[in-house]
Scaffold this active site. Sequence first.
Site, PDB file in Angstrom:
ATOM      1  N   HIS A 190      -7.243  -3.940  10.079  1.00  0.00           N
ATOM      2  CA  HIS A 190      -6.965  -3.849   8.635  1.00  0.00           C
ATOM      3  C   HIS A 190      -5.708  -4.634   8.238  1.00  0.00           C
ATOM      4  O   HIS A 190      -4.798  -4.822   9.035  1.00  0.00           O
ATOM      5  CB  HIS A 190      -6.884  -2.390   8.157  1.00  0.00           C
TER       6      HIS A 190
ATOM      7  N   ASN B  34      -7.406  -1.570  14.000  1.00  0.00           N
ATOM      8  CA  ASN B  34      -8.799  -1.800  13.604  1.00  0.00           C
ATOM      9  C   ASN B  34      -8.973  -3.097  12.802  1.00  0.00           C
ATOM     10  O   ASN B  34     -10.028  -3.341  12.234  1.00  0.00           O
ATOM     11  CB  ASN B  34      -9.321  -0.603  12.792  1.00  0.00           C
TER      12      ASN B  34
ATOM     13  N   ASP C  22       0.820  -1.215   0.000  1.00  0.00           N
ATOM     14  CA  ASP C  22       0.000   0.000   0.000  1.00  0.00           C
ATOM     15  C   ASP C  22       0.853   1.263   0.000  1.00  0.00           C
ATOM     16  O   ASP C  22       2.068   1.212   0.195  1.00  0.00           O
ATOM     17  CB  ASP C  22      -0.957   0.001   1.202  1.00  0.00           C
TER      18      ASP C  22
ATOM     19  N   GLU D 188      -9.571  -1.145   5.120  1.00  0.00           N
ATOM     20  CA  GLU D 188     -10.192  -0.773   6.385  1.00  0.00           C
ATOM     21  C   GLU D 188     -11.454  -1.614   6.613  1.00  0.00           C
ATOM     22  O   GLU D 188     -11.966  -2.242   5.672  1.00  0.00           O
ATOM     23  CB  GLU D 188     -10.542   0.721   6.344  1.00  0.00           C
TER      24      GLU D 188
HETATM   25  P1  PGA Z   1       2.491  -1.306  12.450  1.00  0.00           P
HETATM   26  O1  PGA Z   1       1.330  -1.120  11.375  1.00  0.00           O
HETATM   27  O2  PGA Z   1       3.352  -2.431  11.980  1.00  0.00           O
HETATM   28  O3  PGA Z   1       3.214   0.002  12.446  1.00  0.00           O
HETATM   29  O4  PGA Z   1       1.830  -1.611  13.762  1.00  0.00           O
HETATM   30  C1  PGA Z   1       0.588  -2.231  10.985  1.00  0.00           C
HETATM   31  C2  PGA Z   1      -0.594  -1.796  10.142  1.00  0.00           C
HETATM   32  O5  PGA Z   1      -1.184  -0.738  10.408  1.00  0.00           O
HETATM   33  O6  PGA Z   1      -0.956  -2.540   9.211  1.00  0.00           O
END
Ligand code: PGA
Length: 255
Positions: free
Chosen positions: A134, A132, A63, A139
């Site tokens: 995702h 959340n 992404d 999302e």
């Molecule tokens: P993080 O992000 O590895 O910084 O916790 C994970 C995500 O939001 O997919």
Amino acid sequence: MEVILRPDGESVAATAFELVLSALKAKPNLVLGLATGNTPLALYRRLREARLDLRKVRFFNLDELVGLGPRDPRSFQHFLRANLLDGLRVTPGNVRLLRGDADDLEQAAASYEAAIRKAGGIDLQILGIGRNGHIGFNEPGSSLGSRTRPKTLEATTLADYARGFPAGKAVPRFSITMGIGTILEARRLLLLATGGAKAEPIRRVVEGPVTSEVPGSALQFHPLAHVILDEAAGARLSRRDYWKWVYANKWRVGQ
Ligand code: PGA
């Protein structure tokens, strides 16, 4: 799904590194999907330090934030280059990362899907999990069959990213992300999670139910998904002892 519980973040990275290494040995021209975020950083450090010859490996990523060009230090592309790719021996033409500054995002998404198909599909996709639930920037509410597309970010995601943005600079509200359907087509998935903030989303991912409200729960449909957790991220799993037993006795299966 294979859930692997490790004592801490470094052992999560060590186990993930072994898994990536064995995939690279089995297929030197592996098609590897990268994830941005704090969680895979220790794995990326190990990959850099291993000084591997990855010139045949093809790279994609999950992404990107819309509006940011590849040189923007806040872009995911910049993050992946600074924290991984610039420190590896890779062939520049084999690195195909999403761009947040494409004029036509729909078209960029379609050509990204075509590039993945042309590479023969993703062999191993690294994933993190959002608070959340995702995966990528899919999302809650994202279709479980979704493809690469622009996606509006949720408030919790914006809050998480706001920390990395200079004060007064708005966090982009939009992303371009592989879809859940795209991710599920990878031949193997490797989801990493560390820290107590991930305990509840991980419980929902692993113990279900499968729902678009928890996009990561779609991993339950995947035939080969490894979920590697530290103690804190696995703390709310009801069958922690079972998973530990399975992993400790893995070599005995089929004997
Ligand atoms: P993080 O992000 O590895 O910084 O916790 C994970 C995500 O939001 O997919």
